[in-house]
Design an enzyme around this catalytic site. Structure first.
Site, mmCIF file in Angstrom:
data_model
loop_
_atom_site.group_PDB
_atom_site.id
_atom_site.type_symbol
_atom_site.label_atom_id
_atom_site.label_comp_id
_atom_site.label_asym_id
_atom_site.label_seq_id
_atom_site.Cartn_x
_atom_site.Cartn_y
_atom_site.Cartn_z
ATOM 1 N N TYR A 112 29.039 30.795 30.881
ATOM 2 C CA TYR A 112 30.117 29.864 31.214
ATOM 3 C C TYR A 112 30.179 29.629 32.716
ATOM 4 O O TYR A 112 30.292 28.479 33.173
ATOM 5 C CB TYR A 112 31.442 30.412 30.695
ATOM 6 C CG TYR A 112 32.562 29.402 30.720
ATOM 7 C CD1 TYR A 112 32.566 28.330 29.840
ATOM 8 C CD2 TYR A 112 33.625 29.515 31.619
ATOM 9 C CE1 TYR A 112 33.591 27.384 29.851
ATOM 10 C CE2 TYR A 112 34.644 28.589 31.642
ATOM 11 C CZ TYR A 112 34.632 27.518 30.754
ATOM 12 O OH TYR A 112 35.639 26.593 30.783
ATOM 13 N N SER A 150 36.067 23.826 36.033
ATOM 14 C CA SER A 150 36.957 24.972 35.805
ATOM 15 C C SER A 150 37.004 25.795 37.086
ATOM 16 O O SER A 150 36.080 25.737 37.913
ATOM 17 C CB SER A 150 36.399 25.831 34.659
ATOM 18 O OG SER A 150 37.062 27.082 34.568
#
Length: 240
Positions: free
Chosen positions: A156, A143
């Site tokens: 995250y 990501s």
């Protein structure tokens, strides 16, 4: 240009979102695709949908949990037993818990790291010998959060920074065996991630079919060339 027909791919977390979009794109190229989920029902249902849309029985759903190394070993054994080869592995399974460090629970931290980072390690560890035999391709879905930190993203961010670095190191380990390794780092994607319900409001975002097309392009690229880390973002996000 590489031909993909009759190759075999394993996609973790392939029942929806990015994994599903990649599965669709590979099936359109004649690839046999195995998708996994923690839910046997979800895996079976998504495989049926893929086969119905493609009008071809190229998808197979198998229950597997990336947080469990034995589970990942088992799914790889099943794939190799059925198809006699494993050419592509896409480590896509992931989740997100977002909260300030004061609010983030130990359980949420562990769930994020176990799924997003340790799960990627288990996936390649279980499949590396099969990929060495096929001189295959290992792709992780990281990501932009693996390069850009943000508030309430400690778990995250940690997991995706880890995936980005882990994948680059594995690339150096495996290229001597003829195994190509890349990580794709998407920005905003139109999926159900974090409780989103995709609709017209998400038209500006990257679509799952765009990432499917990107994976196909990577797999078709001349073996001498390796785009090892790819950042991809929406062209025109909304102005703030």
């Amino acid at each position: 240009m590489e031909t993909l027909k009759n190759k075999v791919a394993l996609i973790t977390g392939g029942t929806k979102g990015i994994g599903y979009g990649i599965a669709e794109a590979l099936i359109a190229q004649g690839v046999h695709v195995v998708i996994t989920s923690r839910s046997a029902e979800a895996a079976d249902e998504s495989a049926k949908m893929l086969n119905s849309r493609a009008k071809s029985p190229l998808a197979l759903g198998i229950k597997a949990d990336v947080r469990d190394f034995e589970s990942q070993q088992n799914v790889v054994r099943k794939v190799v037993s059925k198809y006699k080869q494993l050419d592509y592995v896409i480590a896509n399974a992931g989740l997100g818990h977002f909260a300030s460090i004061e609010e983030l629970s130990v359980e949420q931290w562990q769930d994020t790291i176990d799924t997003n980072l340790t799960g990627v390690f288990y996936t390649i560890k279980a499949s590396v010998e099969a990929l060495k035999k096929s001189k295959g391709y290992f792709i992780t879905i990281s990501s932009l959060a693996g390069a850009n930190f943000f508030a309430k993203g400690s778990a995250y961010n940690a997991s995706k920074f880890g995936v980005t670095g882990f994948t680059q190191s594995v690339m150096l380990d495996l290229r001597q065996h003829g195994v190509k390794v890349s990580t794709i780092m998407p920005g905003s994607v139109s999926t159900h991630f974090n409780g989103n319900e995709p609709d017209a409001k998400d038209d500006w975002k990257i679509q799952i079919e765009d990432l499917g097309e990107m994976v196909v392009d990577l797999l078709k690229m001349n073996p001498r060339t390796l785009p090892s880390k790819i950042e991809v973002r929406p062209t025109m996000p909304p102005t703030k």
